[in-house]
Structure formats: C-alpha cells, structure tokens
Design a protein around this motif. Structure first.
Motif, mmCIF file in Angstrom:
data_model
loop_
_atom_site.group_PDB
_atom_site.id
_atom_site.type_symbol
_atom_site.label_atom_id
_atom_site.label_comp_id
_atom_site.label_asym_id
_atom_site.label_seq_id
_atom_site.Cartn_x
_atom_site.Cartn_y
_atom_site.Cartn_z
ATOM 1 N N UNK A 101 0.831 -1.207 0.000
ATOM 2 C CA UNK A 101 0.000 0.000 0.000
ATOM 3 C C UNK A 101 0.864 1.255 0.000
ATOM 4 N N UNK A 102 1.859 1.299 0.878
ATOM 5 C CA UNK A 102 2.721 2.484 0.971
ATOM 6 C C UNK A 102 3.541 2.649 -0.307
ATOM 7 N N UNK A 103 4.077 1.550 -0.842
ATOM 8 C CA UNK A 103 4.872 1.634 -2.068
ATOM 9 C C UNK A 103 4.020 2.114 -3.243
ATOM 10 N N UNK A 104 2.795 1.639 -3.323
ATOM 11 C CA UNK A 104 1.912 2.078 -4.403
ATOM 12 C C UNK A 104 1.598 3.556 -4.272
ATOM 13 N N UNK A 105 1.377 4.021 -3.042
ATOM 14 C CA UNK A 105 1.120 5.447 -2.818
ATOM 15 C C UNK A 105 2.319 6.288 -3.242
ATOM 16 N N UNK A 106 3.533 5.855 -2.844
ATOM 17 C CA UNK A 106 4.735 6.602 -3.213
ATOM 18 C C UNK A 106 4.922 6.611 -4.725
ATOM 19 N N UNK A 107 4.690 5.480 -5.372
ATOM 20 C CA UNK A 107 4.857 5.388 -6.825
ATOM 21 C C UNK A 107 3.897 6.317 -7.553
ATOM 22 N N UNK A 108 2.649 6.344 -7.108
ATOM 23 C CA UNK A 108 1.655 7.214 -7.752
ATOM 24 C C UNK A 108 2.006 8.680 -7.533
ATOM 25 N N UNK A 202 -4.567 8.788 -19.845
ATOM 26 C CA UNK A 202 -4.950 9.732 -18.801
ATOM 27 C C UNK A 202 -5.563 11.001 -19.406
ATOM 28 N N UNK A 203 -5.016 11.418 -20.541
ATOM 29 C CA UNK A 203 -5.573 12.597 -21.204
ATOM 30 C C UNK A 203 -7.008 12.337 -21.654
ATOM 31 N N UNK A 204 -7.265 11.125 -22.155
ATOM 32 C CA UNK A 204 -8.632 10.774 -22.551
ATOM 33 C C UNK A 204 -9.545 10.741 -21.333
ATOM 34 N N UNK A 205 -9.031 10.275 -20.216
ATOM 35 C CA UNK A 205 -9.827 10.256 -18.991
ATOM 36 C C UNK A 205 -10.185 11.654 -18.523
ATOM 37 N N UNK A 206 -9.239 12.591 -18.613
ATOM 38 C CA UNK A 206 -9.531 13.968 -18.214
ATOM 39 C C UNK A 206 -10.576 14.594 -19.136
ATOM 40 N N UNK A 207 -10.464 14.276 -20.436
ATOM 41 C CA UNK A 207 -11.447 14.812 -21.381
ATOM 42 C C UNK A 207 -12.842 14.302 -21.035
ATOM 43 N N UNK A 208 -12.928 13.061 -20.574
ATOM 44 C CA UNK A 208 -14.220 12.486 -20.193
ATOM 45 C C UNK A 208 -14.690 12.958 -18.821
ATOM 46 N N UNK A 209 -13.885 13.774 -18.160
ATOM 47 C CA UNK A 209 -14.290 14.317 -16.867
ATOM 48 C C UNK A 209 -13.939 13.456 -15.673
ATOM 49 N N UNK A 210 -13.073 12.465 -15.845
ATOM 50 C CA UNK A 210 -12.695 11.595 -14.728
ATOM 51 C C UNK A 210 -11.689 12.305 -13.823
ATOM 52 N N UNK A 211 -11.859 12.128 -12.508
ATOM 53 C CA UNK A 211 -10.926 12.687 -11.552
ATOM 54 C C UNK A 211 -9.747 11.757 -11.327
ATOM 55 N N UNK A 212 -8.802 12.224 -10.485
ATOM 56 C CA UNK A 212 -7.596 11.441 -10.222
ATOM 57 C C UNK A 212 -7.926 10.086 -9.598
ATOM 58 N N UNK A 213 -8.868 10.091 -8.648
ATOM 59 C CA UNK A 213 -9.214 8.850 -7.953
ATOM 60 C C UNK A 213 -9.815 7.833 -8.919
ATOM 61 N N UNK A 214 -10.712 8.313 -9.788
ATOM 62 C CA UNK A 214 -11.355 7.399 -10.734
ATOM 63 C C UNK A 214 -10.352 6.893 -11.757
ATOM 64 N N UNK A 215 -9.440 7.743 -12.229
ATOM 65 C CA UNK A 215 -8.437 7.303 -13.204
ATOM 66 C C UNK A 215 -7.477 6.301 -12.571
ATOM 67 N N UNK A 216 -7.222 6.454 -11.262
ATOM 68 C CA UNK A 216 -6.341 5.502 -10.589
ATOM 69 C C UNK A 216 -6.945 4.109 -10.617
ATOM 70 N N UNK A 217 -8.250 4.015 -10.290
ATOM 71 C CA UNK A 217 -8.895 2.698 -10.227
ATOM 72 C C UNK A 217 -9.276 2.156 -11.591
ATOM 73 N N UNK A 218 -9.574 3.021 -12.564
ATOM 74 C CA UNK A 218 -10.039 2.552 -13.875
ATOM 75 C C UNK A 218 -8.916 2.447 -14.915
#
Length: 308
Positions: A101-108, A202-218
């Motif tokens: 969990x901590x390593x994934x947080x640091x990586x992101x 990620x750019x396509x996700x932002x265009x679709x209105x996705x936030x950081x949290x949603x792009x992380x999981x999707x």
C-alpha cells in the motif's frame, strides 16, 4: 574475367551467415557462462544436496545416515515448526500488506507530482542499508528505556512500549522495520510500471471528466496489474525468508513470539547440528513458496496485460 554463378554466390552468403550465427552463439555462451556457473554451483547443487540431506541424519561430524521420511514425520509432529510457520505467515501478511500500500502510494505520487531523479534516489536510500545495520539501529532507537522512540512517547504522555521485548509488539515492529527498508525499492518497481502506461489514456480520462481517484482505479490499477503481481510474488518470497532482522533484534524471542521459520531452521542446523532435520524444513519451505507462487501467478494473471 570469370563471373561467379548465382548459385555459388548464394552458397557463399549462406556460409558467411552460418559463421556469423556460430560466432554470435559463442559470444552469447561466453556471456551466459558465468551466470550459469553461479546458478549451478550456488543454487542448483545446494538445492539438490539439501533435498538429499532431508532424508538423512547428518551432524557434520559423521557421514549422512539415510533415515527415509523420519525427518518429515518429525516435522509434521513438531509443534514449534507449526508455530514458527504461523509466526512467519503473520509477519508476511503485515509486511506485504503495509509495504504494498505504501509503495503504491509513493509510486503514484512520484508519477503524478514529480519524476525527479533526486527524489527517486532519496526513496531508494533505505534499501542501500543492510538488514543487520537497519535492525541494530532500530533496536537502539526503540529501546524501552533509552530509545528515542520511547522518549518521544513519554514526552507525549504515553507509557513506554517494549517494541522488541513484547509478544504483542515484536512481530509488528519487525514487519514495519523491514517495510521501511524495502518500500523504496518496491515503489520504484511500481513507478516503472506506471511509466509504461501511455499518457494519452490519462488525457482521454480527463477529457471524459474523470478525476484522479477514478483514473487511478479505472486506468492505473488495471494496467499496472502484471507488474504489481510480479512485485507481490517477489516480495512474498523475500518476506518468507526473513532472518537477519530477527537474529539481531529478538533472536526469536520473547517466548518464540518472533521465531520465524528461517530462524528456527538456522537454530536446528547451526545451533543443534541437526542438518538433516533442518534440510527437511527447508524443503517444506521450498514447497510452500512454490505453491504460493503458482497460486499468485494464476490468480493475478501476471503473464497477461491489458495493454494492446
């Protein structure tokens, strides 16, 4: 002036190609030979020798005596072995759970906020410290009476905690100490996996209105799955082999609360000179790790990727 026939010219080219291929093969063999030699001498041969010794009674002073399955029968009926395996599993769950969990947080955070080489170097620094040095330093820092950790707890109005001397705190403390040492390396592996994800997703996700949290999981998690699976396989195998931190901090105590399987095997072999029995427990650990690795690989589909 003689002109070479097309057939003769083709044969000459084929001969030259075979010579080049033979030269490349010799060069490849020269590069592989040292690693192959090390694998055969330091991995394969000790493994085969250990499997053989697991069927013998051996104390270094006399030749190995074949006893068949006696060591394995003893292991199955040994309550300390099963307790050591339980302690090891508890340690692995704590260590891998927090570390991942901590390593994934640091990586992101490194991917989204900064990709500085200096930051990556700082993150990796604890991994460059040996496990023995790390264990000794934390043993001093968390000493019940004089350690800075308990001094801070006392200043905050809390009672002192025997981090390495309590049956309740010993394994969690060792797990977190090793999280501190290994989390940077794990984070960099995951960071490399995140870097392989195309940025246009990620750019396509932002265009679709996705936030950081949603792009992380999707986006991030599905595409990171193969790397995350391989990292989990490596870290689980490494965690099951914990030894040096336990050896320099608790020596398996208090009351076998940190008597992990590797330390119990070491005690049987070099403390009581029961190398046959220690080899049997080592083979059992090899089987356990092999089964866990196969199950992890198949459940996480580590060999597949969602990237087209």
């Amino acid at each position: 002036m003689a002109i070479a026939s097309p057939h003769r010219a083709g044969a000459h080219r084929q001969g030259a190609h075979r010579q080049d291929a033979r030269g490349d093969g010799l060069l490849a063999a020269a590069f592989i030979a040292p690693a192959l030699f090390g694998f055969l001498v330091f991995l394969l041969w000790p493994t085969l020798r250990g499997i053989y010794l697991s069927f013998t009674r051996f104390n270094l002073l006399t030749p190995p005596e074949w006893v068949g399955l006696d060591n394995y029968v003893r292991m199955v009926n040994d309550p300390i072995f099963w307790d050591s395996l339980r302690v090891t599993v508890v340690y692995v769950v704590m260590n891998i759970g927090v570390q991942t969990v901590v390593a994934l947080l640091i990586a992101v955070l490194m991917q989204r906020l900064t990709q500085s080489a200096f930051v990556r170097g700082i993150v990796l620094t604890p991994y460059l410290v040996s496990n023995v040095v790390t264990g000794i330093v934390f043993l001093w820092m968390l000493d019940t009476q004089l350690g800075i950790g308990n001094q801070i707890l006392g200043a905050l109005g809390f009672g002192h905690i025997a981090f390495f001397g309590s049956k309740t705190w010993a394994i969690p403390t060792i797990a977190l100490v090793n999280v501190w040492r290994h989390v940077g390396y794990t984070a960099l592996l995951l960071f490399a996996g995140l870097q392989a994800i195309p940025k246009d997703m990620y750019e396509a996700g932002r265009i679709d209105g996705a936030g950081e949290w949603r792009m992380f999981w999707r986006i991030s998690m599905p595409l990171l799955r193969p790397i995350l699976a391989l990292v989990l396989i490596m870290t689980v195998i490494g965690s099951f082999q914990v030894f040096d931190t336990v050896a320099v901090t608790t020596a398996g105590g208090p009351a076998n609360a940190t008597n992990v399987l590797q330390y119990y095997i070491y005690g049987a072999a070099f403390g009581r000179f029961q190398f046959g029995y220690a080899s049997a427990m080592s083979v059992a650990l090899l089987i356990v790790l092999s089964v866990i690795t196969i199950v992890q690989y198949r459940l996480t589909k580590a060999g597949q990727t969602d990237l087209g």
